[in-house]
Design an enzyme around this catalytic site. Sequence first.
Site, PDB file in Angstrom:
ATOM      1  N   PHE A   1       0.843  -1.190   0.000  1.00 44.48           N
ATOM      2  CA  PHE A   1       0.000   0.000   0.000  1.00 44.48           C
ATOM      3  C   PHE A   1       0.877   1.238   0.000  1.00 44.48           C
ATOM      4  CE2 PHE A   1      -4.643  -0.443   0.542  1.00 44.48           C
ATOM      5  CZ  PHE A   1      -4.727  -1.799   0.306  1.00 44.48           C
TER       6      PHE A   1
ATOM      7  N   CYS B   1      -6.008  15.210   0.327  1.00 43.01           N
ATOM      8  CA  CYS B   1      -7.267  14.842  -0.318  1.00 43.01           C
ATOM      9  C   CYS B   1      -7.974  16.110  -0.756  1.00 43.01           C
ATOM     10  CB  CYS B   1      -8.156  14.046   0.642  1.00 43.01           C
ATOM     11  SG  CYS B   1      -9.716  13.518  -0.126  1.00 43.01           S
TER      12      CYS B   1
ATOM     13  N   CYS C   1     -16.421  15.177   2.172  1.00 42.49           N
ATOM     14  CA  CYS C   1     -16.420  13.795   2.643  1.00 42.49           C
ATOM     15  C   CYS C   1     -16.197  13.813   4.146  1.00 42.49           C
ATOM     16  CB  CYS C   1     -15.310  13.009   1.936  1.00 42.49           C
ATOM     17  SG  CYS C   1     -15.253  11.269   2.416  1.00 42.49           S
TER      18      CYS C   1
ATOM     19  N   ASP D   1     -11.970   7.359   7.472  1.00 39.28           N
ATOM     20  CA  ASP D   1     -11.386   6.586   8.578  1.00 39.28           C
ATOM     21  C   ASP D   1      -9.854   6.668   8.585  1.00 39.28           C
ATOM     22  OD1 ASP D   1     -10.700   5.077   6.353  1.00 39.28           O
ATOM     23  OD2 ASP D   1     -11.617   3.205   7.058  1.00 39.28           O
ATOM     24  N   THR D   2      -9.274   7.607   7.835  1.00 34.92           N
ATOM     25  CA  THR D   2      -7.838   7.560   7.546  1.00 34.92           C
ATOM     26  C   THR D   2      -7.129   8.869   7.868  1.00 34.92           C
ATOM     27  OG1 THR D   2      -8.264   5.997   5.763  1.00 34.92           O
ATOM     28  CG2 THR D   2      -6.181   7.174   5.677  1.00 34.92           C
TER      29      THR D   2
HETATM   30  C1  LIG Z   1      -9.457   6.347   2.836  1.00 28.80           C
HETATM   31  S1  LIG Z   1     -10.095   6.145   1.201  1.00 28.80           S
HETATM   32  C2  LIG Z   1      -8.736   6.698   0.174  1.00 28.80           C
HETATM   33  C3  LIG Z   1      -9.009   6.626  -1.300  1.00 28.80           C
HETATM   34  C4  LIG Z   1      -9.988   7.655  -1.862  1.00 28.80           C
HETATM   35  N1  LIG Z   1      -9.819   8.954  -1.302  1.00 28.80           N
HETATM   36  C5  LIG Z   1     -11.416   7.200  -1.684  1.00 28.80           C
HETATM   37  O1  LIG Z   1     -12.142   7.799  -0.898  1.00 28.80           O
HETATM   38  O2  LIG Z   1     -11.763   6.212  -2.337  1.00 28.80           O
HETATM   39  C6  LIG Z   1     -10.038   4.343   0.961  1.00 28.80           C
HETATM   40  C7  LIG Z   1     -11.358   3.619   1.022  1.00 28.80           C
HETATM   41  O3  LIG Z   1     -11.871   3.668   2.349  1.00 28.80           O
HETATM   42  C8  LIG Z   1     -13.247   3.936   2.289  1.00 28.80           C
HETATM   43  N2  LIG Z   1     -13.641   4.516   3.560  1.00 28.80           N
HETATM   44  C9  LIG Z   1     -13.229   5.693   4.082  1.00 28.80           C
HETATM   45  N3  LIG Z   1     -13.781   5.913   5.278  1.00 28.80           N
HETATM   46  C10 LIG Z   1     -14.556   4.829   5.547  1.00 28.80           C
HETATM   47  C11 LIG Z   1     -15.405   4.457   6.642  1.00 28.80           C
HETATM   48  N4  LIG Z   1     -15.553   5.270   7.698  1.00 28.80           N
HETATM   49  N5  LIG Z   1     -16.034   3.275   6.583  1.00 28.80           N
HETATM   50  C12 LIG Z   1     -15.888   2.454   5.507  1.00 28.80           C
HETATM   51  N6  LIG Z   1     -15.116   2.749   4.452  1.00 28.80           N
HETATM   52  C13 LIG Z   1     -14.461   3.925   4.460  1.00 28.80           C
HETATM   53  C14 LIG Z   1     -13.334   4.885   1.107  1.00 28.80           C
HETATM   54  O4  LIG Z   1     -14.658   5.036   0.619  1.00 28.80           O
HETATM   55  C15 LIG Z   1     -12.427   4.215   0.119  1.00 28.80           C
HETATM   56  O5  LIG Z   1     -13.100   3.183  -0.557  1.00 28.80           O
HETATM   57  N1  LIG Z   2      -5.365  -3.634   4.387  1.00 31.82           N
HETATM   58  C1  LIG Z   2      -5.922  -2.514   3.900  1.00 31.82           C
HETATM   59  N2  LIG Z   2      -6.763  -2.609   2.858  1.00 31.82           N
HETATM   60  C2  LIG Z   2      -7.273  -1.447   2.375  1.00 31.82           C
HETATM   61  N3  LIG Z   2      -8.073  -1.304   1.282  1.00 31.82           N
HETATM   62  C3  LIG Z   2      -8.288   0.010   1.082  1.00 31.82           C
HETATM   63  C4  LIG Z   2      -7.634   0.736   2.074  1.00 31.82           C
HETATM   64  C5  LIG Z   2      -7.464   2.201   2.021  1.00 31.82           C
HETATM   65  O1  LIG Z   2      -7.292   2.846   3.047  1.00 31.82           O
HETATM   66  O2  LIG Z   2      -7.467   2.710   0.899  1.00 31.82           O
HETATM   67  C6  LIG Z   2      -6.991  -0.190   2.896  1.00 31.82           C
HETATM   68  C7  LIG Z   2      -6.135  -0.116   4.037  1.00 31.82           C
HETATM   69  O3  LIG Z   2      -5.874   0.938   4.640  1.00 31.82           O
HETATM   70  N4  LIG Z   2      -5.618  -1.311   4.489  1.00 31.82           N
HETATM   71  S1  SF4 Z   3     -12.519   8.710   2.311  1.00 33.52           S
HETATM   72 FE1  SF4 Z   3     -10.909  10.076   3.124  1.00 33.52          FE
HETATM   73  S2  SF4 Z   3      -9.362  10.070   1.597  1.00 33.52           S
HETATM   74 FE2  SF4 Z   3     -11.204   9.274   0.575  1.00 33.52          FE
HETATM   75  S3  SF4 Z   3     -12.288  11.081  -0.259  1.00 33.52           S
HETATM   76 FE3  SF4 Z   3     -13.041  10.834   1.791  1.00 33.52          FE
HETATM   77  S4  SF4 Z   3     -11.708  12.201   3.011  1.00 33.52           S
HETATM   78 FE4  SF4 Z   3     -10.652  11.831   1.111  1.00 33.52          FE
HETATM   79 MG   LIG Z   4      -8.024   2.234   4.968  1.00 29.82          MG
END
Ligand SMILES: C[S@@+](CC[C@H](N)C(=O)[O-])C[C@H]1O[C@@H](n2cnc3c(N)ncnc32)[C@H](O)[C@@H]1O
Ligand SMILES: Nc1nc2[nH]cc(C(=O)O)c2c(=O)[nH]1
Ligand code: SF4
Ligand SMILES: [Mg+2]
Length: 217
Positions: free
Chosen positions: A24, A30, A45, A49-50
Amino acid sequence: MYSVKEAFYTLQGEGVQAGRASVFCRFAGCNLWSGREQDRASAQCRFCDTDFVGTDGQNGGRFATADALAEHITRLWPHPHEGVTPYVVFTGGEPLLQLDAALIDAVHAAGFEIGVETNGSLAAPDGIDWLCVSPKGNAPLVQTRGDELKLVHPQTDAPPERFEGLDFDHFLLQPMDTSGLMASDARKEPLSATVEHCMAHPRWRLSLQTHKIAGID
Ligand SMILES: C[S@@+](CC[C@H](N)C(=O)[O-])C[C@H]1O[C@@H](n2cnc3c(N)ncnc32)[C@H](O)[C@@H]1O
Ligand SMILES: Nc1nc2[nH]cc(C(=O)O)c2c(=O)[nH]1
Ligand code: SF4
Ligand SMILES: [Mg+2]
Protein backbone atom coordinates in the site's frame (compact mmCIF):
# COMPACT_ATOMS: atom_id res chain seq x y z
CA MET A 1 7.58 15.50 -6.26
CA TYR A 2 5.36 12.86 -4.64
CA SER A 3 4.22 13.20 -1.02
CA VAL A 4 3.57 9.85 0.67
CA LYS A 5 2.00 9.59 4.12
CA GLU A 6 2.94 5.94 4.60
CA ALA A 7 3.74 2.75 2.68
CA PHE A 8 3.53 -0.82 3.92
CA TYR A 9 3.12 -4.45 2.95
CA THR A 10 -0.25 -5.96 3.91
CA LEU A 11 -3.29 -7.74 2.48
CA GLN A 12 -5.83 -5.76 0.50
CA GLY A 13 -8.69 -5.65 2.97
CA GLU A 14 -11.57 -4.47 0.78
CA GLY A 15 -13.42 -5.14 -2.43
CA VAL A 16 -13.01 -7.90 -4.99
CA GLN A 17 -9.23 -8.11 -4.44
CA ALA A 18 -9.62 -8.63 -0.67
CA GLY A 19 -7.03 -11.03 0.67
CA ARG A 20 -4.38 -10.27 -1.94
CA ALA A 21 -0.86 -9.49 -0.74
CA SER A 22 -0.17 -5.86 -1.61
CA VAL A 23 2.14 -2.96 -1.04
CA PHE A 24 0.00 0.00 0.00
CA CYS A 25 1.23 3.45 -0.96
CA ARG A 26 -0.85 6.10 0.78
CA PHE A 27 -0.42 9.56 -0.74
CA ALA A 28 -0.78 12.60 1.48
CA GLY A 29 -3.68 15.00 0.92
CA CYS A 30 -7.27 14.84 -0.32
CA ASN A 31 -9.49 17.17 -2.34
CA LEU A 32 -12.62 16.36 -0.30
CA TRP A 33 -11.34 16.96 3.25
CA SER A 34 -8.36 18.77 4.78
CA GLY A 35 -7.80 15.88 7.18
CA ARG A 36 -8.24 18.18 10.19
CA GLU A 37 -10.94 17.10 12.66
CA GLN A 38 -12.17 20.70 13.01
CA ASP A 39 -12.99 20.73 9.28
CA ARG A 40 -14.72 17.35 9.14
CA ALA A 41 -18.30 18.61 9.67
CA SER A 42 -18.01 21.07 6.76
CA ALA A 43 -16.05 18.78 4.39
CA GLN A 44 -17.40 17.18 1.22
CA CYS A 45 -16.42 13.79 2.64
CA ARG A 46 -17.20 13.51 6.35
CA PHE A 47 -16.76 9.86 7.31
CA CYS A 48 -13.11 9.23 6.45
CA ASP A 49 -11.39 6.59 8.58
CA THR A 50 -7.84 7.56 7.55
CA ASP A 51 -5.02 9.90 8.59
CA PHE A 52 -3.48 11.15 5.35
CA VAL A 53 -1.93 14.40 6.58
CA GLY A 54 1.81 14.88 6.18
CA THR A 55 4.58 12.46 5.24
CA ASP A 56 5.46 11.23 8.73
CA GLY A 57 3.96 7.72 8.69
CA GLN A 58 5.82 4.41 8.33
CA ASN A 59 7.97 4.49 5.19
CA GLY A 60 6.48 7.88 4.33
CA GLY A 61 8.37 10.75 2.78
CA ARG A 62 8.81 13.00 -0.21
CA PHE A 63 10.09 11.47 -3.43
CA ALA A 64 11.61 13.68 -6.10
CA THR A 65 11.13 11.30 -9.02
CA ALA A 66 8.87 8.47 -10.14
CA ASP A 67 11.85 6.13 -10.20
CA ALA A 68 12.72 6.93 -6.59
CA LEU A 69 9.17 6.15 -5.41
CA ALA A 70 9.00 2.99 -7.56
CA GLU A 71 12.24 1.80 -5.99
CA HIS A 72 10.88 2.53 -2.51
CA ILE A 73 7.74 0.48 -3.29
CA THR A 74 9.79 -2.35 -4.77
CA ARG A 75 11.83 -2.64 -1.58
CA LEU A 76 8.59 -3.22 0.37
CA TRP A 77 7.61 -6.28 -1.71
CA PRO A 78 9.23 -9.12 0.22
CA HIS A 79 9.02 -11.88 -2.40
CA PRO A 80 10.90 -10.76 -5.50
CA HIS A 81 11.86 -14.27 -6.57
CA GLU A 82 8.63 -16.20 -6.03
CA GLY A 83 7.19 -15.88 -9.53
CA VAL A 84 4.12 -13.99 -8.26
CA THR A 85 3.25 -10.67 -9.88
CA PRO A 86 3.74 -8.05 -7.19
CA TYR A 87 0.80 -5.74 -6.51
CA VAL A 88 0.78 -2.12 -5.37
CA VAL A 89 -2.35 -0.24 -4.26
CA PHE A 90 -2.20 3.52 -4.54
CA THR A 91 -4.56 5.13 -2.06
CA GLY A 92 -4.64 8.16 0.19
CA GLY A 93 -5.90 10.67 0.73
CA GLU A 94 -6.80 10.99 -2.90
CA PRO A 95 -4.19 9.25 -5.07
CA LEU A 96 -5.32 10.83 -8.35
CA LEU A 97 -4.00 14.17 -7.12
CA GLN A 98 -0.50 12.73 -7.54
CA LEU A 99 -0.49 9.48 -9.55
CA ASP A 100 0.74 10.29 -13.05
CA ALA A 101 1.94 8.49 -16.19
CA ALA A 102 5.57 8.62 -15.08
CA LEU A 103 4.84 6.78 -11.84
CA ILE A 104 2.55 4.26 -13.55
CA ASP A 105 5.30 3.50 -16.05
CA ALA A 106 7.96 3.25 -13.35
CA VAL A 107 6.07 0.75 -11.17
CA HIS A 108 5.04 -1.26 -14.24
CA ALA A 109 8.69 -1.37 -15.28
CA ALA A 110 9.47 -2.74 -11.81
CA GLY A 111 7.02 -5.58 -12.54
CA PHE A 112 4.03 -4.47 -10.46
CA GLU A 113 0.33 -4.61 -11.20
CA ILE A 114 -1.36 -1.40 -10.09
CA GLY A 115 -4.53 -1.00 -8.06
CA VAL A 116 -6.01 2.39 -7.23
CA GLU A 117 -8.56 3.47 -4.62
CA THR A 118 -10.16 6.76 -5.67
CA ASN A 119 -13.14 8.88 -4.72
CA GLY A 120 -13.97 9.31 -8.42
CA SER A 121 -13.98 13.11 -8.42
CA LEU A 122 -10.92 13.26 -10.70
CA ALA A 123 -10.34 11.48 -14.00
CA ALA A 124 -8.06 8.44 -13.79
CA PRO A 125 -4.97 8.24 -16.01
CA ASP A 126 -4.52 5.28 -18.40
CA GLY A 127 -2.62 2.18 -17.36
CA ILE A 128 -4.26 1.33 -14.02
CA ASP A 129 -4.79 -2.44 -13.80
CA TRP A 130 -7.55 -2.39 -11.14
CA LEU A 131 -9.56 0.76 -10.57
CA CYS A 132 -11.81 1.01 -7.51
CA VAL A 133 -14.08 4.06 -7.43
CA SER A 134 -15.79 4.97 -4.16
CA PRO A 135 -18.18 7.88 -4.79
CA LYS A 136 -18.94 10.43 -2.12
CA GLY A 137 -22.46 11.82 -1.94
CA ASN A 138 -21.50 15.49 -1.78
CA ALA A 139 -18.87 15.42 -4.52
CA PRO A 140 -19.18 15.34 -8.32
CA LEU A 141 -18.50 11.94 -9.88
CA VAL A 142 -16.16 12.30 -12.88
CA GLN A 143 -14.75 8.78 -13.18
CA THR A 144 -17.81 6.74 -14.21
CA ARG A 145 -16.08 3.56 -15.36
CA GLY A 146 -13.69 1.15 -13.76
CA ASP A 147 -13.33 -2.36 -12.36
CA GLU A 148 -15.26 -1.96 -9.13
CA LEU A 149 -17.57 0.62 -7.68
CA LYS A 150 -17.36 0.38 -3.90
CA LEU A 151 -19.90 2.56 -2.19
CA VAL A 152 -19.70 3.24 1.54
CA HIS A 153 -23.20 2.74 2.92
CA PRO A 154 -25.42 4.32 4.07
CA GLN A 155 -24.54 7.81 2.90
CA THR A 156 -26.79 10.82 2.77
CA ASP A 157 -27.05 11.86 -0.90
CA ALA A 158 -25.58 8.61 -2.25
CA PRO A 159 -28.30 5.98 -2.62
CA PRO A 160 -26.93 2.90 -4.40
CA GLU A 161 -29.52 3.17 -7.21
CA ARG A 162 -27.81 6.31 -8.44
CA PHE A 163 -24.75 4.32 -9.53
CA GLU A 164 -26.28 1.15 -10.99
CA GLY A 165 -26.14 2.33 -14.61
CA LEU A 166 -22.41 3.09 -14.56
CA ASP A 167 -19.77 1.08 -16.40
CA PHE A 168 -18.27 -1.12 -13.68
CA ASP A 169 -17.78 -4.89 -13.55
CA HIS A 170 -18.49 -5.16 -9.83
CA PHE A 171 -20.79 -3.23 -7.48
CA LEU A 172 -19.93 -3.39 -3.79
CA LEU A 173 -21.47 -1.88 -0.69
CA GLN A 174 -19.15 -1.34 2.26
CA PRO A 175 -20.66 -0.61 5.67
CA MET A 176 -19.61 2.77 7.02
CA ASP A 177 -17.23 2.36 9.95
CA THR A 178 -18.60 4.87 12.40
CA SER A 179 -16.33 3.95 15.31
CA GLY A 180 -14.16 7.05 14.95
CA LEU A 181 -16.99 9.43 14.10
CA MET A 182 -19.40 11.72 15.91
CA ALA A 183 -23.07 11.52 14.81
CA SER A 184 -23.37 13.64 11.58
CA ASP A 185 -23.10 11.32 8.55
CA ALA A 186 -23.12 8.27 10.79
CA ARG A 187 -26.39 6.40 10.90
CA LYS A 188 -27.65 3.48 12.92
CA GLU A 189 -26.35 0.04 12.15
CA PRO A 190 -24.50 0.42 8.85
CA LEU A 191 -23.66 -3.29 8.82
CA SER A 192 -27.23 -4.56 9.02
CA ALA A 193 -28.44 -1.87 6.60
CA THR A 194 -25.78 -2.98 4.11
CA VAL A 195 -26.53 -6.70 4.47
CA GLU A 196 -30.23 -5.98 3.99
CA HIS A 197 -29.57 -3.92 0.88
CA CYS A 198 -27.39 -6.60 -0.73
CA MET A 199 -30.01 -9.27 -0.07
CA ALA A 200 -32.79 -7.11 -1.47
CA HIS A 201 -30.72 -5.90 -4.48
CA PRO A 202 -28.46 -8.75 -5.62
CA ARG A 203 -26.47 -6.58 -8.05
CA TRP A 204 -24.65 -5.40 -4.92
CA ARG A 205 -22.14 -7.46 -2.97
CA LEU A 206 -21.03 -6.92 0.62
CA SER A 207 -17.48 -5.59 1.10
CA LEU A 208 -16.21 -5.87 4.66
CA GLN A 209 -13.02 -4.12 5.78
CA THR A 210 -11.31 -7.44 6.50
CA HIS A 211 -7.99 -5.87 7.55
CA LYS A 212 -9.77 -4.32 10.54
CA ILE A 213 -11.15 -7.76 11.48
CA ALA A 214 -7.70 -9.29 11.02
CA GLY A 215 -5.99 -6.55 13.03
CA ILE A 216 -3.53 -5.60 10.28
CA ASP A 217 -2.83 -2.28 8.56
C1 LIG B 1 -9.46 6.35 2.84
S1 LIG B 1 -10.10 6.15 1.20
C2 LIG B 1 -8.74 6.70 0.17
C3 LIG B 1 -9.01 6.63 -1.30
C4 LIG B 1 -9.99 7.66 -1.86
N1 LIG B 1 -9.82 8.95 -1.30
C5 LIG B 1 -11.42 7.20 -1.68
O1 LIG B 1 -12.14 7.80 -0.90
O2 LIG B 1 -11.76 6.21 -2.34
C6 LIG B 1 -10.04 4.34 0.96
C7 LIG B 1 -11.36 3.62 1.02
O3 LIG B 1 -11.87 3.67 2.35
C8 LIG B 1 -13.25 3.94 2.29
N2 LIG B 1 -13.64 4.52 3.56
C9 LIG B 1 -13.23 5.69 4.08
N3 LIG B 1 -13.78 5.91 5.28
C10 LIG B 1 -14.56 4.83 5.55
C11 LIG B 1 -15.40 4.46 6.64
N4 LIG B 1 -15.55 5.27 7.70
N5 LIG B 1 -16.03 3.27 6.58
C12 LIG B 1 -15.89 2.45 5.51
N6 LIG B 1 -15.12 2.75 4.45
C13 LIG B 1 -14.46 3.92 4.46
C14 LIG B 1 -13.33 4.89 1.11
O4 LIG B 1 -14.66 5.04 0.62
C15 LIG B 1 -12.43 4.22 0.12
O5 LIG B 1 -13.10 3.18 -0.56
N1 LIG C 1 -5.36 -3.63 4.39
C1 LIG C 1 -5.92 -2.51 3.90
N2 LIG C 1 -6.76 -2.61 2.86
C2 LIG C 1 -7.27 -1.45 2.37
N3 LIG C 1 -8.07 -1.30 1.28
C3 LIG C 1 -8.29 0.01 1.08
C4 LIG C 1 -7.63 0.74 2.07
C5 LIG C 1 -7.46 2.20 2.02
O1 LIG C 1 -7.29 2.85 3.05
O2 LIG C 1 -7.47 2.71 0.90
C6 LIG C 1 -6.99 -0.19 2.90
C7 LIG C 1 -6.14 -0.12 4.04
O3 LIG C 1 -5.87 0.94 4.64
N4 LIG C 1 -5.62 -1.31 4.49
S1 SF4 D 1 -12.52 8.71 2.31
FE1 SF4 D 1 -10.91 10.08 3.12
S2 SF4 D 1 -9.36 10.07 1.60
FE2 SF4 D 1 -11.20 9.27 0.57
S3 SF4 D 1 -12.29 11.08 -0.26
FE3 SF4 D 1 -13.04 10.83 1.79
S4 SF4 D 1 -11.71 12.20 3.01
FE4 SF4 D 1 -10.65 11.83 1.11
MG1 LIG E 1 -8.02 2.23 4.97
